[in-house]
Design an enzyme around this catalytic site. Sequence first.
Site, PDB file in Angstrom:
ATOM      1  N   LEU A  48     -32.356  86.233 -48.811  1.00  0.00           N
ATOM      2  CA  LEU A  48     -31.566  86.114 -50.044  1.00  0.00           C
ATOM      3  C   LEU A  48     -31.923  84.847 -50.818  1.00  0.00           C
ATOM      4  O   LEU A  48     -31.587  84.716 -51.991  1.00  0.00           O
ATOM      5  CB  LEU A  48     -30.072  86.117 -49.710  1.00  0.00           C
ATOM      6  N   HIS A  51     -32.415  91.544 -43.491  1.00  0.00           N
ATOM      7  CA  HIS A  51     -33.213  91.224 -44.681  1.00  0.00           C
ATOM      8  C   HIS A  51     -33.367  92.427 -45.625  1.00  0.00           C
ATOM      9  O   HIS A  51     -33.088  92.333 -46.819  1.00  0.00           O
ATOM     10  CB  HIS A  51     -34.606  90.729 -44.291  1.00  0.00           C
TER      11      HIS A  51
HETATM   12  O1  LIG Z   1     -35.859  86.381 -39.775  1.00  0.00           O
HETATM   13  C1  LIG Z   1     -37.029  86.538 -39.506  1.00  0.00           C
HETATM   14  O2  LIG Z   1     -37.928  86.379 -40.485  1.00  0.00           O
HETATM   15  C2  LIG Z   1     -39.286  86.121 -40.170  1.00  0.00           C
HETATM   16  C3  LIG Z   1     -40.066  86.389 -41.442  1.00  0.00           C
HETATM   17  O3  LIG Z   1     -39.654  85.492 -42.423  1.00  0.00           O
HETATM   18  P1  LIG Z   1     -40.642  85.122 -43.618  1.00  0.00           P
HETATM   19  O4  LIG Z   1     -39.826  84.311 -44.513  1.00  0.00           O
HETATM   20  O5  LIG Z   1     -41.792  84.383 -42.997  1.00  0.00           O
HETATM   21  O6  LIG Z   1     -41.098  86.407 -44.203  1.00  0.00           O
HETATM   22  C4  LIG Z   1     -39.781  86.984 -39.042  1.00  0.00           C
HETATM   23  O7  LIG Z   1     -41.081  86.573 -38.662  1.00  0.00           O
HETATM   24  C5  LIG Z   1     -38.850  86.847 -37.858  1.00  0.00           C
HETATM   25  O8  LIG Z   1     -39.241  87.754 -36.845  1.00  0.00           O
HETATM   26  C6  LIG Z   1     -37.433  87.133 -38.245  1.00  0.00           C
HETATM   27  O9  LIG Z   1     -36.573  86.755 -37.182  1.00  0.00           O
END
Ligand SMILES: O=C1O[C@H](COP(=O)(O)O)[C@@H](O)[C@H](O)[C@H]1O
Length: 584
Positions: free
Chosen positions: A273, A333
């Site tokens: 977000l 997400h």
């Molecule tokens: O919340 C999480 O997000 C990451 C990916 O985040 P980003 O901002 O790098 O796209 C993910 O790798 C992770 O497994 C998950 O717990």
Amino acid sequence: MATLSSAHCGSSIYGNDHQRARFSSIQKRFLRSGVSLLYQSNPIRNVVRMQDGLAAATVTPIESEIPLKKLKEGLLSVTSTEGKDAISVDDKGGDSTVSITVVGASGDLAKKKIFPALFALFYEDCLPEHFTVFGYARSKMTDEELRTMVSKTLTCRIDKRENCSEKMDQFLKRCFYHSGQYDSKEHFTELDKKLKEHEGGRVSNRLFYLSIPPNIFVDAVRCASSSASSTNGWTRVIVEKPFGRDSESSAALTRNLKEYLEEDQIFRIDHYLGKELVENLSVLRFSNLIFEPLWSRQYIRNVQLIFSEDFGTEGRGGYFDHYGIIRDIMQNHLLQILALFAMETPVSLDAEDIRNEKVKVLRSMKPLQLEDVVIGQYKSHARGGISYPGYTDDKTVPKDSLTPTFAAAALFIDNARWDGVPFLMKAGKALNTKRAEIRVQFRHVPGNLYNRSFGTDLDRATNELVIRVQPDEAIYLKINNKVPGLGMRLDRSNLNLHYAARYSKEIPDAYERLLLDAIEGERRLFIRSDELDAAWALFSPALKELEEKKIIPEYYPYGSRGPVGAHYLAARYNVRWGDLGLEQ
Ligand SMILES: O=C1O[C@H](COP(=O)(O)O)[C@@H](O)[C@H](O)[C@H]1O
Ligand SMILES: NC(=O)C1=CN([C@@H]2O[C@H](COP(=O)(O)OP(=O)(O)OC[C@H]3O[C@@H](n4cnc5c(N)ncnc54)[C@H](OP(=O)(O)O)[C@@H]3O)[C@@H](O)[C@H]2O)C=CC1
């Protein structure tokens, strides 16, 4: 007259009509006491905030004739509780301070994201004048050792390199460390003592960031709230995901947290977000006439929410195996993006108005059905002489694990706007690319005069809006266009808003925005407990069934496009994944 200086940290959200109206009512009361305020959108520097029925203002008078006789040091702080119709003038003199305690400071997230984000805010002059950062964890470290650890992760923005090392030194001098157990009130009392020393008698505001494994969230909150809460300012707690692993455990977590905290003290973070293009979704939709009229089943054929990473669970297998990709990415997400995408127009940009609309969408959705899910798990693969490990090659993952590292799902919103429109989600690790995007595929043009140019493949002729959240942020619209020349040939071209080309400013990391919001008390980008309940209600039954039936994931090679089952799922709803076309 009191005037307020302008700065760039706060967002224009603070300037919406609703808040301006509230501000104006407070302004009138100020006027009665001989001080006039100008509305100012920056909440940090001027500390003019409107939040959840509570409006607060702190004003630094610039002109000496301001009648602030009863105040010391020229500071006036006023709070007004809407409804109670009360204004209390706080004339303690001295201003306030914010202490940010990173609980779990020795960990991966703290190093990778939290400290760098705090530094970026400091560099941008977005932190309050008086602030202190404390690291808290069990590891033994001195202040100096924490600073050395933190310094390794700090970077300055590409477009802002002046005084970089000077700024880093200044920031690091504000960082301290306290070693303690997460379940020890005594250790938090010691922390409290140190915080007080740094606060120097100012109004103390305290932010605790729980960057620790979820099984110790409640212990830490119990100890922090009883032994290290602020006694004269606010205390807020940022909670990292996972917020439970199903409806029951999430409700239990909420219940337990609420034994020690009020809902408005809990900031459940979903860092997606805080991403620039997710934040921009509402702007795109509600401030451009060309989009909102199209935003419904009448014109939109399907919506795709796609997340992929080109690396595996490396280093986080222990955590991941207990959750899997549906809980790690989809339930939070991607679902949050979906809710923002599909919600009705909120009454205002106030946090509660936005979150009310998001909850309505989530509650209008059908729980995910098992037949609408495809799961996969990556297996080892050798390419170009390099061997890439399979998921179960990770020592922290059981050899017979069935945990999905890939999933595709079809979800539906049962309301008038979205009836029958498939919202397809796809999330996976160890795929061929790293990206997160929203794809909106529009319906075919009825009676299209140019159908002949596209043959039978009408999908190729439909418009598609792509919001590329990362990397290389962009918003582009695929349109049909006449190829210049004397003939009549059409092609598909992109109307492209490519951020790197359009804006010279580096895009802030999501954690910067969210930390700043938490400090400001802005809750719009944090998850309210009823949103969380609604989100779990959608996924828990299918997750339970997947686990009880021990459904075997479809294995896909590390670095591939993922299981073919995802295509069959999409095809069942007459959809083609937009990220797989020749021209994407
Ligand atoms: O919340 C999480 O997000 C990451 C990916 O985040 P980003 O901002 O790098 O796209 C993910 O790798 C992770 O497994 C998950 O717990
Ligand atoms: N890392 C990431 O990319 C992301 C993490 N998160 C979430 O953020 C939180 C923190 O993540 P991350 O930094 O990776 O976590 P870590 O596993 O690195 O843990 C953080 C700190 O907590 C302490 N700790 C670890 N395990 C235990 C335990 N069993 N009992 C008591 N203390 C323990 C350790 O500090 P010490 O031993 O010094 O006390 C450790 O440094 C988690 O809730 C995670 O799910 C969310 C999104 C992404």
